[in-house]
Design an enzyme around this catalytic site. Structure first.
Site, mmCIF file in Angstrom:
data_model
loop_
_atom_site.group_PDB
_atom_site.id
_atom_site.type_symbol
_atom_site.label_atom_id
_atom_site.label_comp_id
_atom_site.label_asym_id
_atom_site.label_seq_id
_atom_site.Cartn_x
_atom_site.Cartn_y
_atom_site.Cartn_z
ATOM 1 N N ARG D 87 -15.994 8.016 2.861
ATOM 2 C CA ARG D 87 -15.614 8.801 4.041
ATOM 3 C C ARG D 87 -14.620 8.035 4.923
ATOM 4 N NH1 ARG D 87 -18.132 11.209 0.862
ATOM 5 N NH2 ARG D 87 -19.514 12.973 1.149
ATOM 6 N N GLU D 90 -11.339 8.209 3.252
ATOM 7 C CA GLU D 90 -10.783 9.546 3.488
ATOM 8 C C GLU D 90 -10.160 9.634 4.883
ATOM 9 O OE1 GLU D 90 -13.138 13.007 2.021
ATOM 10 O OE2 GLU D 90 -12.950 13.728 4.078
ATOM 11 N N SER D 113 -3.667 -5.399 14.340
ATOM 12 C CA SER D 113 -4.102 -6.498 13.478
ATOM 13 C C SER D 113 -5.496 -6.243 12.923
ATOM 14 C CB SER D 113 -4.112 -7.808 14.258
ATOM 15 O OG SER D 113 -4.531 -8.866 13.423
#
Lengths: 146, 146, 146, 146, 146, 146, 146, 146, 146, 146
Positions: D87, D90, D113
């Protein structure tokens, strides 16, 4: 007209006319699942069905002809990225061995056909949030020795 | 005992005792699909279920403990090679867009959950050859703006 | 007009009019994060929002219509190359197991939804160099047995 | 003792002693997120922290030494398969361009960063289901010409 | 005008006018390395630099505008095939661990920034064949606990 | 003793004796960069160097023999995941075409050798944070027609 | 005119005029192997050679200019599919280690250059079927310590 | 004894006895190229050759038996990383189309066999640095219609 | 006219004229398998065959010329997705080792040629459902030592 | 005993006893092709067949049991490297579309089953060199609408 152009023409006409897949399927005389897959270029219709489909969308004989062509089924993404489709890929990854174990227990060695196959998609009302029910129905094909 | 060792121990015991997934599931008090997936290391059981599962197989507390661990779900093959599992991958490839189109038509933009999810596998007798019926049942989750 | 053409039209109009995502989002009535993602083609707006969005950019009904279409979410690069986006991929690689361990400790077995989800991006002033703060907020979805 | 053996030893001891990441982190004097990532082999501790960590788990100087080694950060799966970790992958795919657009609008060209970085994971109570809130906090690094 | 069209326009103008990267860089007031990378679409210039760059090439404001856009840095080939570029990929493969070991010995755990970074390319005369000297200069960023 | 076992033996001895790469290199009579790469299994030493290297680490003739074997240079990760090494991969992706353009401008068509090659890594003090300076030095090899 | 357009123009002209690579090479004053590779866009010619090449094909100065450009050597297929080219890839796979062992035995550690390189292709008459003889000739480059 | 164990045994014995591939090949009565490839597990010897090979290395009948087994030819790296072997891969990439064009011009449509094939590796003295000459010799196999 | 354009022209003409591959093959004087593969761009015809082929389809000399060109055989999908073609890929995966074992038992070490090769496809009537019979016929090529 | 151990045991016994696949198959009462594939772990035998197979090889009940287990069919190499097996992969690549076109012409839309399938491998004597004839025989499965 190839399948890609056909698909675009159908999706445009469907949106313009405000049709649903269900309505198109009724005009064709098939399920909404098969009709939709044929309109997206992944299955083919016979002549009568194809002409009914094109007519329901107000499209011409080139679309009807393209609907009858046997498709070359291709997909670009080995792992699909669209979240809806990925979830089904994930189900195959997580539950693939479980499905195999249970089919083998029930039927013996063999597979569930993806060709002699049908599929049904329904809404299941639920007070905690409605549910999607997808039913996959394929003929069991046993391995045979020779 | 990790999940891989647990899985081997369970499959060995199951074969030795001649148990079916159905029988183990009945002992556990869950469906055969969920029970099988937990025994293969892809889901976890609570303490009561895990102990019932181990007991039904004649296995000890290390197996019961391993059944309760939260799994790290991994699969090695991006595209599965086993013919039975591949057919399901193929269904996602061929019918993925169709499923998406029909869910969107019925529910609006969103997905079918693979977490709030259950699955059922049945034999459908058919004179032309019995059929496998796999029912996928997941909660619809709508996209929301914020 | 498809999502790709829509995205180009919006980015061109945004640059020409010198608008910020924040200003467009205010016109739409949503967060800058969701509005931006919809304009880039990764989410959809409802009719009112879409028309407000198009109007704020001086664009026509074809853009408003495209903003309402449900997106097919695709990305080409399995591993993103753009350094800014790669850093987030790296965070998932380096800290993914950590996130999993801590969510499991706090919530039990389950996942953080990427669908029932929102996101917020802020600047945090810092004398040693300002910082980017990205907050990911998703509903916890528990695995359930059946 | 290498990082992999260290990780196994720590996870075993943690389970045996029934400790939480939070408790270990308090003993170490760092956040639960950083402590957990060091215990999983993705970060290193200084000598005092490493000894406190090992002591809290009842483990010896070999674990404390391994905790101080600078890690070689590797992950095997280009695309993670575990649903919880996927997830987040995604989210990078769907929202990566949005994050880039909004950081550029606020800060100019540069990156967030992943080294000068911290992370915080919290539970957010919600009557519709509690939510996971993950906050990523990294220094903005501008591109400079030369 | 996007970065790809900009790059083609600049390379054509550079060839037609017989300019060197060094000459363009002097007109811009930056190093030949940074100027070249901006002209190839991998970095951006500020307004003054971009206008000077376009002017030195006899190109118009559309090129100057494109030079100021923040780039989306992409490359298609995971492993580069061009022999000159591949040799640098090979150096990372062969000497990557060596570089990591020596930076860690000198600086502690952390990385060399590729953002706060500059690069210099020189010819080193040598009777056995002149040599290419490429100097990579990046800020050391330490990992910090939190 | 193969190269992998040799590498482990050397890293263990180095840590136990508290030696630096610089100290080992001085014993060998070569640069720290080449010595380190040979100890990590990516280059070979001649007999005198190998024996001096093994002796400085208190290791026996099997290590000295392994150091003299010609290496088979392999790396597993097409795209490295360790953040320090990835940054160098990113530099090749972002600046590869720039390096190619500038070498071609200075030298004509050809490549920088990665075989007739040396490398130097230094700390550059800087009030805003010390910098890593990596110098790559390779013979220019022109393409010749025949 | 880029290299791709140049290649198409040359192949068309070669077919129309019924020329062989051997004849073009004689006009250019180079081997048929190098001339062919330059015409296919994988090497460059100097001005005299390029003009002779274009003239022999009845092509204009744009082709002659394109022949002089330094090529960016790319190939799309990591594993070539054309059966003729695949056989050479297979030879590298099957005999690569053999070639490495024998070069190391004869020359010590180092490589055969693919830059300071020439190639010759001949027909060897044979009563059992004529044979193709491909001779690869590259300078040995030794690894040197520093 | 499988091919992998055989290869290790042969390489160890070869190093211990200080034999060259050339010497082993003379004992076997075949070329050094074929003999080496068989010892590395990529070809097989007949009984007489295998026994002579094992005897020359002071190895027993298990090695002689393994040398006679028909090999399963596998290589792990689609793109080889060892610099010496990579250069040959690069030659296939850069010159593959050239080789195809010239073989087609000379022989018509068909391929050079990698089965009915031999290979020869020689040192070519050169004042500017000795050269490696690799000669590939394969039967031309024409495509035939049917 | 290149092979891709040729293929499109032939498929269009074939559909318009309602021809079968069998009928075209009879006009050409070759098997339907070879003729079809040449029309799809994977083999070439000689002049007489090509002109007969074009004539039977009512197509001009550009098609006849394209049919005579030696093809560059490429396929995009390493693993084919079309279900019909995938089944043949699956057969190679499942039965590849079996085929190798049986050919080695019958013929010794060597391969079945895919160049000196023909193929035949027939319908086999069967009361339980007609069957497809595909016969692959290739010359055995033995490995020879040298 | 798993399938991998079974395969090793069978291959060892077969070599020791000097049996052919044909002889084993006769003992089992099945074709040499199916018997061989089952012994290599890609198919299963029933109890009678498995016991006959084990007995013919002088192996015990653990092998007979392993032969009866339903296999999980996996292969590691997406593109096989062994030259014999690769040639069959190449045939699928070169002739896959041809096979599809001819099956569609003869049967309509559908596939050739790889489950309801048999295979036969024969030697065809030929004065120009004997030939391998591989016959693939699979049931045609038509796509059906629903």
């Amino acid at each position: 007209m190839n399948k890609t152009e056909m698909k675009t023409a159908i999706l445009d006409a469907k949106q313009t006319k405000g049709l649903t897949w269900d309505a198109i399927a009724k005009a064709v005389g098939l399920s909404k699942e098969f009709t939709c897959s044929a309109c997206l270029g992944m299955n083919s219709l016979n002549q009568t069905q194809a002409e009914a489909c094109a007519e329901s969308l107000g499209l011409g004989p080139d679309v009807a002809a393209a609907l009858q062509a046997f498709p070359h089924k291709t997909w670009d993404q080995t792992v699909p990225t669209d979240p809806l489709i990925y979830r089904f890929y994930e189900i195959v990854g997580v539950y693939g061995e479980t499905i195999k174990a249970l089919i083998h227990e029930e039927f013996g060695d063999g597979i569930m056909s993806a060709i002699d196959y049908s599929m049904d998609i329904q809404r299941q009302p639920d007070p905690k949030g409605d549910r999607v029910v997808v039913t996959l129905n394929g003929k069991f094909l046993p391995y045979k020795s020779w």
